[in-house]
Design a protein around this motif. Structure first.
Motif, mmCIF file in Angstrom:
data_model
loop_
_atom_site.group_PDB
_atom_site.id
_atom_site.type_symbol
_atom_site.label_atom_id
_atom_site.label_comp_id
_atom_site.label_asym_id
_atom_site.label_seq_id
_atom_site.Cartn_x
_atom_site.Cartn_y
_atom_site.Cartn_z
ATOM 1 N N ILE A 194 28.770 8.984 -34.039
ATOM 2 C CA ILE A 194 29.540 9.477 -35.253
ATOM 3 C C ILE A 194 28.850 10.390 -36.735
ATOM 4 O O ILE A 194 28.061 10.166 -36.202
ATOM 5 C CB ILE A 194 30.268 7.934 -35.838
ATOM 6 N N GLY A 195 29.854 11.635 -36.587
ATOM 7 C CA GLY A 195 28.839 12.066 -37.716
ATOM 8 C C GLY A 195 28.982 13.982 -37.631
ATOM 9 O O GLY A 195 30.543 14.008 -36.870
ATOM 10 N N LYS A 196 28.376 14.469 -37.719
ATOM 11 C CA LYS A 196 28.933 15.762 -38.219
ATOM 12 C C LYS A 196 28.317 16.402 -37.038
ATOM 13 O O LYS A 196 26.851 17.078 -37.267
ATOM 14 C CB LYS A 196 28.548 16.930 -39.415
ATOM 15 N N PRO A 197 28.811 17.019 -35.959
ATOM 16 C CA PRO A 197 27.620 17.608 -35.099
ATOM 17 C C PRO A 197 26.686 18.687 -34.991
ATOM 18 O O PRO A 197 26.253 18.915 -34.723
ATOM 19 C CB PRO A 197 28.782 18.451 -33.973
ATOM 20 N N GLU A 198 27.558 19.244 -35.743
ATOM 21 C CA GLU A 198 26.141 20.613 -36.324
ATOM 22 C C GLU A 198 25.289 20.237 -37.666
ATOM 23 O O GLU A 198 23.923 20.506 -37.532
ATOM 24 C CB GLU A 198 26.612 21.611 -36.982
ATOM 25 N N ARG A 199 25.427 18.781 -37.837
ATOM 26 C CA ARG A 199 23.658 18.265 -38.540
ATOM 27 C C ARG A 199 23.492 17.364 -38.595
ATOM 28 O O ARG A 199 22.349 16.525 -38.631
ATOM 29 C CB ARG A 199 25.117 18.321 -40.043
ATOM 30 N N PHE A 200 24.811 15.983 -38.408
ATOM 31 C CA PHE A 200 23.818 14.811 -37.912
ATOM 32 C C PHE A 200 24.717 14.002 -37.401
ATOM 33 O O PHE A 200 25.691 13.940 -36.773
ATOM 34 C CB PHE A 200 23.422 14.113 -38.930
ATOM 35 N N ALA A 201 24.207 12.678 -36.443
ATOM 36 C CA ALA A 201 25.178 11.615 -35.975
ATOM 37 C C ALA A 201 24.421 10.444 -34.995
ATOM 38 O O ALA A 201 23.448 10.187 -34.925
ATOM 39 C CB ALA A 201 25.652 12.367 -34.645
ATOM 40 N N PHE A 202 24.910 8.996 -35.205
ATOM 41 C CA PHE A 202 24.714 8.343 -35.313
ATOM 42 C C PHE A 202 25.436 7.645 -33.678
ATOM 43 O O PHE A 202 26.742 8.320 -33.156
ATOM 44 C CB PHE A 202 25.787 7.160 -36.003
ATOM 45 N N SER A 203 24.847 6.971 -33.372
ATOM 46 C CA SER A 203 25.101 7.084 -31.564
ATOM 47 C C SER A 203 24.775 5.261 -31.133
ATOM 48 O O SER A 203 24.244 4.443 -31.604
ATOM 49 C CB SER A 203 24.494 7.744 -30.520
ATOM 50 N N LEU A 204 26.094 4.882 -30.400
ATOM 51 C CA LEU A 204 25.498 4.050 -29.151
ATOM 52 C C LEU A 204 25.734 4.432 -27.799
ATOM 53 O O LEU A 204 26.672 4.418 -27.349
ATOM 54 C CB LEU A 204 26.559 2.283 -29.389
ATOM 55 N N ARG A 205 25.032 3.885 -27.164
ATOM 56 C CA ARG A 205 24.708 4.307 -25.638
ATOM 57 C C ARG A 205 24.648 2.802 -24.875
ATOM 58 O O ARG A 205 24.279 1.756 -25.246
ATOM 59 C CB ARG A 205 24.371 5.230 -25.097
ATOM 60 N N VAL A 206 25.469 2.652 -23.871
ATOM 61 C CA VAL A 206 25.441 1.888 -22.799
ATOM 62 C C VAL A 206 26.041 1.970 -21.190
ATOM 63 O O VAL A 206 26.803 3.108 -21.241
ATOM 64 C CB VAL A 206 27.103 0.698 -23.161
ATOM 65 N N GLY A 207 24.850 1.706 -20.206
ATOM 66 C CA GLY A 207 24.890 2.138 -19.113
ATOM 67 C C GLY A 207 23.905 1.367 -18.111
ATOM 68 O O GLY A 207 24.446 0.003 -18.598
ATOM 69 N N LEU A 208 23.488 1.758 -17.234
ATOM 70 C CA LEU A 208 22.555 0.858 -16.048
ATOM 71 C C LEU A 208 21.364 2.079 -16.537
ATOM 72 O O LEU A 208 20.918 3.496 -16.009
ATOM 73 C CB LEU A 208 23.620 0.827 -14.857
ATOM 74 N N SER A 209 20.328 1.302 -15.739
ATOM 75 C CA SER A 209 18.845 1.622 -15.610
ATOM 76 C C SER A 209 17.832 1.470 -14.210
ATOM 77 O O SER A 209 18.669 0.030 -14.374
ATOM 78 C CB SER A 209 18.051 1.144 -16.961
ATOM 79 N N ARG A 210 17.358 2.029 -13.978
ATOM 80 C CA ARG A 210 16.967 1.703 -12.886
ATOM 81 C C ARG A 210 15.086 1.875 -13.141
ATOM 82 O O ARG A 210 14.854 2.863 -12.866
ATOM 83 C CB ARG A 210 17.376 1.537 -10.947
ATOM 84 N N GLY A 211 14.298 1.020 -12.562
ATOM 85 C CA GLY A 211 12.998 1.021 -12.731
ATOM 86 C C GLY A 211 12.382 0.549 -11.757
ATOM 87 O O GLY A 211 12.543 -0.148 -10.716
ATOM 88 N N SER A 212 10.712 0.671 -11.948
ATOM 89 C CA SER A 212 9.701 0.291 -10.719
ATOM 90 C C SER A 212 8.363 0.668 -11.312
ATOM 91 O O SER A 212 8.362 1.365 -12.237
ATOM 92 C CB SER A 212 10.069 1.670 -9.368
ATOM 93 N N LEU A 213 8.031 -0.711 -10.816
ATOM 94 C CA LEU A 213 6.740 -1.446 -11.279
ATOM 95 C C LEU A 213 5.622 -1.321 -10.070
ATOM 96 O O LEU A 213 5.784 -1.940 -9.324
ATOM 97 C CB LEU A 213 6.442 -2.249 -12.357
ATOM 98 N N VAL A 214 4.449 -0.324 -10.027
ATOM 99 C CA VAL A 214 3.887 -0.259 -8.523
ATOM 100 C C VAL A 214 2.231 -0.768 -9.264
ATOM 101 O O VAL A 214 1.965 -0.559 -10.100
ATOM 102 C CB VAL A 214 3.362 0.589 -8.108
ATOM 103 N N ILE A 215 2.196 -2.094 -8.705
ATOM 104 C CA ILE A 215 1.035 -3.031 -8.578
ATOM 105 C C ILE A 215 -0.186 -1.565 -7.553
ATOM 106 O O ILE A 215 -0.302 -2.804 -6.493
ATOM 107 C CB ILE A 215 0.766 -4.548 -9.071
ATOM 108 N N ASP A 216 -0.942 -1.436 -7.771
ATOM 109 C CA ASP A 216 -1.852 -0.864 -6.454
ATOM 110 C C ASP A 216 -3.097 -2.135 -5.929
ATOM 111 O O ASP A 216 -3.487 -2.507 -5.380
ATOM 112 C CB ASP A 216 -2.647 0.497 -7.341
ATOM 113 N N GLU A 217 -3.895 -2.371 -7.223
ATOM 114 C CA GLU A 217 -4.263 -3.857 -6.902
ATOM 115 C C GLU A 217 -3.838 -5.323 -6.512
ATOM 116 O O GLU A 217 -4.165 -6.204 -7.327
ATOM 117 C CB GLU A 217 -5.128 -3.961 -7.632
#
Length: 216
Positions: free
Chosen positions: A156-179
């Motif tokens: 929501i806003g003026k495309p050439e000046r500013f915008a407020f946004s709300l995003r919803v989706g999915l995320s995948r992550g990984s954490l590796v423990i070497d020791e």
């Protein structure tokens, strides 16, 4: 004699009338040609967001944490961003693209992001995603945390000046423990156990609130 003068005046009047008619016709044709020539028309004003833009974006969400990014808009429908994030455990970097199909006060967006958090103590994070607290005194240090996600947004806003946004989706992550071997030996109490690097992978909902401001 008078007849000759009258005839001469008549011929002069007819000549002038023909010249004037010819001039009017030429001017009318020139105006028609000018109006039909697209190159002679006044240039149309650019639609909002059509020009190159540069700005900054602030956002907060999960799993990104708090982020600040530089944003470049090479064309109206494409945005490219890159910046820094923090999740209270570590500092990270993030980059992404957004596709914005409309130039309107309210517009949807399609967003892709990739991020990396630098080495830190991730005991609390493993507890959070594993669901079972790790009963160990061994710190999970020197661990890199990677993630990537896709989301749909509403801006929501003026495309050439500013915008407020709300995003919803999915995320995948990984954490590796070497020791991982020392960690598992401490958790199980078995000093003879051996282990290869341990990887935690997860999929989680992704939510983000943001504000984008263009400088030009």
């Amino acid at each position: 004699m008078r007849r000759r003068k009258t005839a001469a005046l008549s011929r002069l009047s007819a000549t002038l009338t023909a010249v004037l008619a010819l001039g009017v016709g030429v001017e009318a044709r020139a105006q028609d040609s000018t109006s039909s020539d697209p190159s002679s028309a006044e240039p149309q004003a650019e639609a909002p967001g059509d020009k190159l833009g540069f700005g900054v974006m602030l956002d907060v969400g999960a799993p990104d944490g708090v982020g600040v990014s530089a944003v470049v808009r090479p064309v109206r429908w494409l945005r490219i961003n890159a910046g820094f994030t923090t999740n209270t455990l570590s500092l990270g970097v993030r980059g992404g693209i957004s596709l914005v199909p409309l130039t309107a006060f309210i517009t949807p967006s399609i967003n892709l992001d990739l991020g990396h958090y630098f080495d830190a103590n991730y005991n609390e994070l493993v507890d959070r995603f594993g669901g079972i607290p790790l009963q160990t005194r061994v710190p999970i240090n020197d661990v890199g945390f990677n993630y990537g996600g896709a989301s749909l947004g509403l801006e929501i806003g003026k495309p050439e000046r500013f915008a407020f946004s709300l995003r919803v989706g999915l995320s995948r992550g990984s954490l590796v423990i070497d020791e991982a071997q020392q960690l598992l030996q401490d958790v199980t109490g078995d000093p003879d156990i051996t282990a290869t690097p341990l990887t935690f992978r997860f999929t989680t909902p992704a939510v983000k609130l943001g504000f984008l401001l263009y400088f030009f």
